[in-house]
Design a protein around this motif. Sequence first.
Motif, PDB file in Angstrom:
ATOM      1  N   GLY A  22       0.782  -1.230   0.000  1.00  0.00           N
ATOM      2  CA  GLY A  22       0.000   0.000   0.000  1.00  0.00           C
ATOM      3  C   GLY A  22       0.808   1.273   0.000  1.00  0.00           C
ATOM      4  N   ALA A  23       2.073   1.190   0.376  1.00  0.00           N
ATOM      5  CA  ALA A  23       2.911   2.386   0.495  1.00  0.00           C
ATOM      6  C   ALA A  23       4.254   2.113  -0.160  1.00  0.00           C
ATOM      7  CB  ALA A  23       3.080   2.763   1.971  1.00  0.00           C
ATOM      8  N   GLY A  24       5.208   3.034   0.048  1.00  0.00           N
ATOM      9  CA  GLY A  24       6.565   2.834  -0.419  1.00  0.00           C
ATOM     10  C   GLY A  24       6.679   2.589  -1.914  1.00  0.00           C
ATOM     11  N   ILE A  25       7.669   1.772  -2.278  1.00  0.00           N
ATOM     12  CA  ILE A  25       7.960   1.471  -3.676  1.00  0.00           C
ATOM     13  C   ILE A  25       6.711   0.994  -4.418  1.00  0.00           C
ATOM     14  CG2 ILE A  25       9.147  -0.188  -5.174  1.00  0.00           C
ATOM     15  CD1 ILE A  25      11.174   1.730  -4.260  1.00  0.00           C
ATOM     16  N   GLN A  26       5.909   0.151  -3.764  1.00  0.00           N
ATOM     17  CA  GLN A  26       4.737  -0.405  -4.433  1.00  0.00           C
ATOM     18  C   GLN A  26       3.734   0.683  -4.805  1.00  0.00           C
ATOM     19  OE1 GLN A  26       6.374  -1.715  -1.935  1.00  0.00           O
ATOM     20  NE2 GLN A  26       6.802  -3.845  -2.468  1.00  0.00           N
ATOM     21  N   ALA A  27       3.484   1.614  -3.881  1.00  0.00           N
ATOM     22  CA  ALA A  27       2.579   2.722  -4.183  1.00  0.00           C
ATOM     23  C   ALA A  27       3.160   3.620  -5.270  1.00  0.00           C
ATOM     24  CB  ALA A  27       2.309   3.538  -2.914  1.00  0.00           C
ATOM     25  N   ASP A  28       4.469   3.837  -5.205  1.00  0.00           N
ATOM     26  CA  ASP A  28       5.121   4.699  -6.193  1.00  0.00           C
ATOM     27  C   ASP A  28       4.969   4.144  -7.603  1.00  0.00           C
ATOM     28  OD1 ASP A  28       5.931   6.214  -4.030  1.00  0.00           O
ATOM     29  OD2 ASP A  28       7.947   5.362  -3.975  1.00  0.00           O
ATOM     30  N   LEU A  29       5.237   2.861  -7.765  1.00  0.00           N
ATOM     31  CA  LEU A  29       5.184   2.264  -9.103  1.00  0.00           C
ATOM     32  C   LEU A  29       3.757   2.270  -9.654  1.00  0.00           C
ATOM     33  CD1 LEU A  29       7.703  -0.695  -8.728  1.00  0.00           C
ATOM     34  CD2 LEU A  29       8.074   1.521  -9.835  1.00  0.00           C
ATOM     35  N   LYS A  30       2.769   2.025  -8.790  1.00  0.00           N
ATOM     36  CA  LYS A  30       1.382   2.088  -9.250  1.00  0.00           C
ATOM     37  C   LYS A  30       1.019   3.512  -9.670  1.00  0.00           C
ATOM     38  CE  LYS A  30      -0.116  -0.239  -5.551  1.00  0.00           C
ATOM     39  NZ  LYS A  30      -1.053  -0.884  -4.584  1.00  0.00           N
ATOM     40  N   THR A  31       1.517   4.480  -8.925  1.00  0.00           N
ATOM     41  CA  THR A  31       1.242   5.882  -9.253  1.00  0.00           C
ATOM     42  C   THR A  31       1.900   6.277 -10.573  1.00  0.00           C
ATOM     43  OG1 THR A  31       1.044   6.459  -6.911  1.00  0.00           O
ATOM     44  CG2 THR A  31       1.490   8.255  -8.446  1.00  0.00           C
ATOM     45  N   PHE A  32       3.146   5.876 -10.765  1.00  0.00           N
ATOM     46  CA  PHE A  32       3.810   6.153 -12.041  1.00  0.00           C
ATOM     47  C   PHE A  32       3.012   5.553 -13.196  1.00  0.00           C
ATOM     48  CE2 PHE A  32       8.279   6.160  -9.861  1.00  0.00           C
ATOM     49  CZ  PHE A  32       8.026   7.423  -9.350  1.00  0.00           C
ATOM     50  N   ALA A  33       2.582   4.309 -13.037  1.00  0.00           N
ATOM     51  CA  ALA A  33       1.829   3.642 -14.093  1.00  0.00           C
ATOM     52  C   ALA A  33       0.528   4.378 -14.398  1.00  0.00           C
ATOM     53  CB  ALA A  33       1.539   2.190 -13.699  1.00  0.00           C
ATOM     54  N   ALA A  34      -0.128   4.875 -13.365  1.00  0.00           N
ATOM     55  CA  ALA A  34      -1.382   5.595 -13.559  1.00  0.00           C
ATOM     56  C   ALA A  34      -1.187   6.879 -14.357  1.00  0.00           C
ATOM     57  CB  ALA A  34      -2.014   5.919 -12.203  1.00  0.00           C
ATOM     58  N   HIS A  35       0.023   7.425 -14.341  1.00  0.00           N
ATOM     59  CA  HIS A  35       0.330   8.654 -15.072  1.00  0.00           C
ATOM     60  C   HIS A  35       0.974   8.391 -16.435  1.00  0.00           C
ATOM     61  CE1 HIS A  35      -0.320  10.406 -11.070  1.00  0.00           C
ATOM     62  NE2 HIS A  35      -0.510  11.555 -11.687  1.00  0.00           N
ATOM     63  N   THR A 215      -0.533   7.626   1.632  1.00  0.00           N
ATOM     64  CA  THR A 215      -0.918   8.882   0.985  1.00  0.00           C
ATOM     65  C   THR A 215       0.296   9.753   0.666  1.00  0.00           C
ATOM     66  OG1 THR A 215      -1.343   9.834   3.174  1.00  0.00           O
ATOM     67  CG2 THR A 215      -3.234   8.938   1.977  1.00  0.00           C
ATOM     68  N   GLY A 216       1.252   9.824   1.611  1.00  0.00           N
ATOM     69  CA  GLY A 216       2.429  10.652   1.368  1.00  0.00           C
ATOM     70  C   GLY A 216       3.300  10.106   0.253  1.00  0.00           C
ATOM     71  N   CYS A 217       3.470   8.794   0.225  1.00  0.00           N
ATOM     72  CA  CYS A 217       4.241   8.166  -0.851  1.00  0.00           C
ATOM     73  C   CYS A 217       3.574   8.436  -2.196  1.00  0.00           C
ATOM     74  CB  CYS A 217       4.331   6.654  -0.630  1.00  0.00           C
ATOM     75  SG  CYS A 217       4.979   6.147   0.966  1.00  0.00           S
ATOM     76  N   THR A 218       2.263   8.273  -2.225  1.00  0.00           N
ATOM     77  CA  THR A 218       1.520   8.453  -3.465  1.00  0.00           C
ATOM     78  C   THR A 218       1.594   9.893  -3.950  1.00  0.00           C
ATOM     79  OG1 THR A 218       0.020   6.635  -2.901  1.00  0.00           O
ATOM     80  CG2 THR A 218      -0.771   8.244  -4.514  1.00  0.00           C
ATOM     81  N   LEU A 219       1.471  10.846  -3.038  1.00  0.00           N
ATOM     82  CA  LEU A 219       1.525  12.253  -3.439  1.00  0.00           C
ATOM     83  C   LEU A 219       2.887  12.604  -4.029  1.00  0.00           C
ATOM     84  CD1 LEU A 219       0.440  15.122  -3.610  1.00  0.00           C
ATOM     85  CD2 LEU A 219       1.082  15.436  -1.205  1.00  0.00           C
ATOM     86  N   SER A 220       3.958  12.235  -3.340  1.00  0.00           N
ATOM     87  CA  SER A 220       5.283  12.609  -3.836  1.00  0.00           C
ATOM     88  C   SER A 220       5.600  11.924  -5.160  1.00  0.00           C
ATOM     89  CB  SER A 220       6.359  12.287  -2.794  1.00  0.00           C
ATOM     90  OG  SER A 220       6.294  10.942  -2.379  1.00  0.00           O
ATOM     91  N   SER A 221       5.151  10.688  -5.342  1.00  0.00           N
ATOM     92  CA  SER A 221       5.403  10.009  -6.617  1.00  0.00           C
ATOM     93  C   SER A 221       4.520  10.573  -7.727  1.00  0.00           C
ATOM     94  CB  SER A 221       5.225   8.496  -6.481  1.00  0.00           C
ATOM     95  OG  SER A 221       3.961   8.158  -5.962  1.00  0.00           O
ATOM     96  N   ALA A 222       3.315  11.037  -7.393  1.00  0.00           N
ATOM     97  CA  ALA A 222       2.477  11.692  -8.407  1.00  0.00           C
ATOM     98  C   ALA A 222       3.121  12.994  -8.871  1.00  0.00           C
ATOM     99  CB  ALA A 222       1.080  11.958  -7.845  1.00  0.00           C
ATOM    100  N   ILE A 223       3.695  13.736  -7.932  1.00  0.00           N
ATOM    101  CA  ILE A 223       4.392  14.981  -8.303  1.00  0.00           C
ATOM    102  C   ILE A 223       5.580  14.660  -9.201  1.00  0.00           C
ATOM    103  CG2 ILE A 223       5.715  16.935  -7.407  1.00  0.00           C
ATOM    104  CD1 ILE A 223       3.961  16.695  -4.835  1.00  0.00           C
ATOM    105  N   ALA A 224       6.345  13.632  -8.843  1.00  0.00           N
ATOM    106  CA  ALA A 224       7.496  13.239  -9.666  1.00  0.00           C
ATOM    107  C   ALA A 224       7.044  12.830 -11.069  1.00  0.00           C
ATOM    108  CB  ALA A 224       8.258  12.105  -8.996  1.00  0.00           C
ATOM    109  N   ALA A 225       5.942  12.092 -11.150  1.00  0.00           N
ATOM    110  CA  ALA A 225       5.440  11.681 -12.460  1.00  0.00           C
ATOM    111  C   ALA A 225       5.071  12.881 -13.308  1.00  0.00           C
ATOM    112  CB  ALA A 225       4.236  10.757 -12.283  1.00  0.00           C
TER     113      ALA A 225
END
Length: 270
Positions: A22-35, A215-225
């Motif tokens: 739900g968080a960390g690397i796993q959340a980041d990769l899902k967020t990148f994929a969504a973008h 939520t924090g992991c997802t937000l920062s990775s969405a910004i990076a994307a």
Amino acid sequence: MSQFTARPPSALTIAGSDSGGGAGIQADLKTFAAHGVHGLSAIAALTAQHTRGVTAVHAPPVAFLRAQIEACFDDFDVRAVKIGMLATAEIVEAVADALALYPDVPVVLDPVMIATSGAKLLHDDALGALRTRLIPRADVLTPNLPEAELLLGRRIGAGADAENALAALRALGARGVLLKGGHLDEGDQVVDRYTDAATAFAHHAPRLDIDGHGTGCTLSSAIAARLALGDDAATACRAGIDYVHRAMRDAYRPGRSAVGVLGHLGPLAS
């Protein structure tokens, strides 16, 4: 002739792995994929965790972390880097040294220090290294209120305190700061505050009755994307906040606790 005509932009997450997904690397990769961004990862820590908390943390050898980062930059068009959990000063120093070779790649720094469950994720000696080595490298720093309080050494108890904290956080060297407002009681609204040299805004959104994980992991990775796709920092932050809000609305409960995992792919259809 190859069917592949161009390399897609890539975003690299340097963070901890969440075995609960739900968080960390796993959340980041899902967020990148969504973008629509190709996701790369360099695992800085392994955590044994689920929706009820973190039970163990293991940091791989620093040389192996450097090898992961170097492999990503060697073969991919890395347009942005998101940094999350870095448990020790040695890891912080290694990441800072690695990124010094790529000064033009934007960096989003999520200063992960304490898990939602209360587990400590950053050693005491790493806080100073984070301040001196990585915050000045950050294009966007994304602390929540407890993290901002640790970085500044003072309490943030009201909206006026949060406004004043923005300037103090920028004075640490980050080019832009997004101070997340989820921990601050400002009624039925969550107020996220952003500032950089040219722009400042306060983003108001209804507070959702969701105990969200990652939520924090997802937000920062969405910004990076969004940075990888060409947005400026302020635009990327606005878009990232909106994405997290929609993902929280689509949250679900895969574990036995009341904690929800964000619906990272749901916002695609919103």
